[in-house]
Design a protein around this motif. Sequence first.
Motif, PDB file in Angstrom:
ATOM      1  N   ALA A  17      34.915  39.092  41.914  1.00 47.19           N
ATOM      2  CA  ALA A  17      35.355  38.755  40.571  1.00 47.19           C
ATOM      3  C   ALA A  17      34.490  37.673  39.950  1.00 47.19           C
ATOM      4  O   ALA A  17      34.496  37.495  38.748  1.00 47.19           O
ATOM      5  CB  ALA A  17      36.802  38.296  40.611  1.00 47.19           C
ATOM      6  N   LEU A  18      33.774  36.952  40.763  1.00 43.33           N
ATOM      7  CA  LEU A  18      32.921  35.898  40.210  1.00 43.33           C
ATOM      8  C   LEU A  18      31.703  36.466  39.506  1.00 43.33           C
ATOM      9  O   LEU A  18      31.102  35.818  38.668  1.00 43.33           O
ATOM     10  CB  LEU A  18      32.423  34.990  41.331  1.00 43.33           C
ATOM     11  N   VAL A  28      34.325  36.619  34.681  1.00 47.28           N
ATOM     12  CA  VAL A  28      35.762  36.754  34.881  1.00 47.28           C
ATOM     13  C   VAL A  28      36.489  35.532  34.362  1.00 47.28           C
ATOM     14  O   VAL A  28      37.601  35.611  33.878  1.00 47.28           O
ATOM     15  CB  VAL A  28      36.027  36.982  36.375  1.00 47.28           C
ATOM     16  N   TYR A  29      35.864  34.394  34.453  1.00 48.96           N
ATOM     17  CA  TYR A  29      36.494  33.185  33.946  1.00 48.96           C
ATOM     18  C   TYR A  29      35.776  32.711  32.691  1.00 48.96           C
ATOM     19  O   TYR A  29      34.863  31.921  32.764  1.00 48.96           O
ATOM     20  CB  TYR A  29      36.446  32.085  35.002  1.00 48.96           C
ATOM     21  N   PRO A  30      36.208  33.216  31.537  1.00 48.91           N
ATOM     22  CA  PRO A  30      35.596  32.709  30.321  1.00 48.91           C
ATOM     23  C   PRO A  30      35.997  31.254  30.099  1.00 48.91           C
ATOM     24  O   PRO A  30      36.933  30.780  30.726  1.00 48.91           O
ATOM     25  CB  PRO A  30      36.165  33.618  29.237  1.00 48.91           C
TER      26      PRO A  30
ATOM     27  N   PRO B  87      38.336  33.311  44.164  1.00 47.43           N
ATOM     28  CA  PRO B  87      38.339  32.878  42.763  1.00 47.43           C
ATOM     29  C   PRO B  87      39.630  33.238  42.043  1.00 47.43           C
ATOM     30  O   PRO B  87      40.090  32.486  41.199  1.00 47.43           O
ATOM     31  CB  PRO B  87      37.145  33.597  42.156  1.00 47.43           C
ATOM     32  N   LEU B  88      40.200  34.373  42.351  1.00 50.67           N
ATOM     33  CA  LEU B  88      41.528  34.661  41.825  1.00 50.67           C
ATOM     34  C   LEU B  88      42.492  34.258  42.927  1.00 50.67           C
ATOM     35  O   LEU B  88      42.650  34.962  43.897  1.00 50.67           O
ATOM     36  CB  LEU B  88      41.697  36.144  41.504  1.00 50.67           C
ATOM     37  N   GLU B 150      43.534  43.713  41.489  1.00 52.04           N
ATOM     38  CA  GLU B 150      44.012  42.361  41.781  1.00 52.04           C
ATOM     39  C   GLU B 150      44.517  41.729  40.492  1.00 52.04           C
ATOM     40  O   GLU B 150      43.860  41.827  39.453  1.00 52.04           O
ATOM     41  CB  GLU B 150      42.844  41.540  42.344  1.00 52.04           C
ATOM     42  N   GLU B 172      45.282  38.010  34.313  1.00 51.67           N
ATOM     43  CA  GLU B 172      43.930  38.546  34.480  1.00 51.67           C
ATOM     44  C   GLU B 172      43.957  39.623  35.562  1.00 51.67           C
ATOM     45  O   GLU B 172      44.582  39.435  36.605  1.00 51.67           O
ATOM     46  CB  GLU B 172      43.012  37.403  34.893  1.00 51.67           C
ATOM     47  N   VAL B 174      41.474  42.287  37.784  1.00 56.51           N
ATOM     48  CA  VAL B 174      40.151  42.811  38.130  1.00 56.51           C
ATOM     49  C   VAL B 174      40.342  43.970  39.100  1.00 56.51           C
ATOM     50  O   VAL B 174      41.335  44.025  39.823  1.00 56.51           O
ATOM     51  CB  VAL B 174      39.222  41.749  38.767  1.00 56.51           C
ATOM     52  N   PHE B 201      33.361  48.464  38.603  1.00 54.37           N
ATOM     53  CA  PHE B 201      34.119  47.224  38.422  1.00 54.37           C
ATOM     54  C   PHE B 201      34.770  47.183  37.043  1.00 54.37           C
ATOM     55  O   PHE B 201      34.130  47.485  36.039  1.00 54.37           O
ATOM     56  CB  PHE B 201      33.142  46.047  38.571  1.00 54.37           C
ATOM     57  N   HIS B 203      37.685  44.907  34.380  1.00 53.52           N
ATOM     58  CA  HIS B 203      38.357  43.629  34.152  1.00 53.52           C
ATOM     59  C   HIS B 203      39.181  43.700  32.884  1.00 53.52           C
ATOM     60  O   HIS B 203      38.777  44.304  31.888  1.00 53.52           O
ATOM     61  CB  HIS B 203      37.305  42.507  34.021  1.00 53.52           C
ATOM     62  N   ARG B 214      31.873  47.344  34.472  1.00 50.11           N
ATOM     63  CA  ARG B 214      30.512  46.985  34.857  1.00 50.11           C
ATOM     64  C   ARG B 214      30.020  47.866  36.002  1.00 50.11           C
ATOM     65  O   ARG B 214      30.793  48.218  36.893  1.00 50.11           O
ATOM     66  CB  ARG B 214      30.464  45.525  35.312  1.00 50.11           C
TER      67      ARG B 214
END
Lengths: 352, 423
Positions: A17-18, A28-30, B87-88, B150, B172, B174, B201, B203, B214
């Motif tokens: 996700a990064l 993913v993190y705006p 990250p999530l 996720e 969010e 993904v 991918f 999102h 993507r």
Amino acid sequence: MSAATRLGLVAGFSLLALTPLSGQYPGVYPGGYPYPYPPTYPGFGPGGYLQGQASVINATGDLFVKQEQARIEREKANQAKLDTQKKSFDQRLYEKMLTPAYGEVAAHDQALLLKRIMTNPMQAEITSGKAHNIMLPFLTNVALQGIQGPPIILDQQQMRYINVTTTGEGGHNLGILRDGGKVKWPMALRGSPTQKKLDKLLPEAVTAVASESLDLKTYKELTKEVAKLTDELRTKFHKEEIDGGLYLDGKRFMDSLDSAVRGLAEPAAAKTLQGTFAATGRTMPELVMNMAQKGLKFAPANPGNDTPYFALYNAMIAYSNGAADSNAFKTQFAPVNLYENYYDKTTKSNIK
Amino acid sequence: MKLQTAWLAALTAVLAPAALCAGETAKVDSVSGGLFAKSAGQSWRALKAGDAVKTGVHLVAMPHSEIASANDAVQIVLFADIGQRGPLAVLESGLSLNEAKDADIDFTLERGLVVVASKKKAGAAKVRVRVASESWLFTLHDPGTKVGIEVFGRVPAGIPADLATIGPPLVEVVGIVIAREAFLDQGTMGVGLKAPPGQAFFHWDSAEKKLAVRRMDKLPGSLIKPFDDRQSKLFKEVCAACSHVLHEKGVAAWLRELTEGDNKAQRLTGVTLAGALDELPVVHDVLESSKHADARAHAILVMRHWLGREPGQVQKFYDTLTKKKGLSDVQARSAVQLLIGFDEEEKGRPETYDLLIHYLRHSKQAVRELAHWHLVRLVAKGKDIPYDAAAPEAERQKSYERWRAHIPEGKLPPESTLKKKAP
């Protein structure tokens, strides 16, 4: 697929996700994502449950090392090329390239700052008026050159909540007293004798300033009462009579009030309170020209009046983007590439 | 011949191991750790392989379970994390099953990570996934197609003066097609997805409400990397902690035992489970009284995760603090505000730092822990100032003084970016 293998998948999946969505999505993190803290913090986690993470990090690290090595090799090659070319250059000019003239640096920094403010400002930079002040000279230039931006009409109701100052950033902001000294007290400050006393004193002081008759005794009493009310707020918070949110609201208000009261002693206070000094204009060129002619800067928003600042900021961005279609504006806005300029001028070639 | 067919049908019905009754839309294939189920108005119960799952039941998996649709066409694998954050920040996984009208299985993904896979021997399988305001229909074109999804939610940062004004969490999502090809029908638009190399991918978030896709050339090698020995051992510990018989001592007593233990993996698993199973008083008690800094820090994450699960959680949390934990209105509001955290403007104001540093001496350990949690994230130099919210008062006072010296009252941190000339 074993359980362990499957779980390994989870970690990698999370890390995936990064990866930014190139060309389609900035990541993913705006900016402004509600979880802004560093993803890892010492002592956090059980020491490796979703373990693909560690391997991903290692793999990424290896990739970075390899990339870095490749970059170094490339740099070495470039350096060799550069060294050959340098010999043919005048040493003085070479030194100048490394130490650009102050004006060039200032222009470069200013262009970068403007670019950031127009694309990724912090909320605080908008509500403090800083973002508006940074854009102001460029929009003034646009107006002075007669470049037409899109016809954006400014909402006059909202413009009433835009504060101005004659002293620039860090100066005193009288905005909170513009309604004849009648202020809207936040919850945390209401009801105390000091607040009630100030409620009476403030309109009297504003009237006196407007007629240029404010005396030292009244001014000193005002500043004393403001300091007292600030202390009372702090005591309430320390005694847990109010929560953190109410404290922050109250403190922000008291900071604004303190600034306004101190501003009453300034020579321009009367004109500001009379409305002579105000952010006026039906269109963007009118606004920026009025501001320029009176030597005004934007002052921070009063507590609770943030929305008009965001609206004005958006209007300024929309106007400048429209105006940027003009070549004249583009020339001023584009960040200066010092190295390119240097080589263009002196060698008529670009070693990059 | 007719009789033979009827006989075979009857025999099949009797012998079928997971024959489902009306309203049962899935069955449990396997459980590693715990798979917990809850119907409206009832308490949590642990499921085991072979159990049927009814429509409307909420499922929570820790750390890994597999369920299959009633017609055995689709398998859903639920994964979890116990705090080793990606990250999530996925913790437990949670979903509820809906009546499947236009798909082989229909579920609402409430939180965490799932992988849906087609178990069909031929033809396409359909999966309806509801997440936040979205309802997506996945067509898994071929047998063996796998899609991972996720979901993560957080209450937007910013200290609210009025808790009632807090909006819904930002959600969010993904996902990635792990194997073969799928089609995602969003309702108004559709997109073809393909495992790498291909458009794998996707999102979506509740702010933009737009699906972005993507291309990936290949799956990262780490996706299928197996655990090493240490990781396998840890996984077993987590499974053991989660597979406890749920009602032997009651959920809360079991979780308290886990969170107070000396084994770090079990402690953090206990905190995650407490949030997952809505035992908020247990999470609060970890924050308020645990001597283990790792458990307290994890409790903060679990609470933020819990608040971001769906609209209305903030009020529920406030009610728990005031009605079950005896906190005053001001204390409960302060705790909620600290959990939500500060927006960009608040981070740029000196009083935010005054407030946090003041809270380092607060009478409640939970408030002290939360204040420190923010400070070390907002002030880079803060990591050099040792502080333990559970330490004796004299020790905390020393840290407080160092913080005060670093950020004098009314000032921003020396390293604040707001003070620097912008790049």
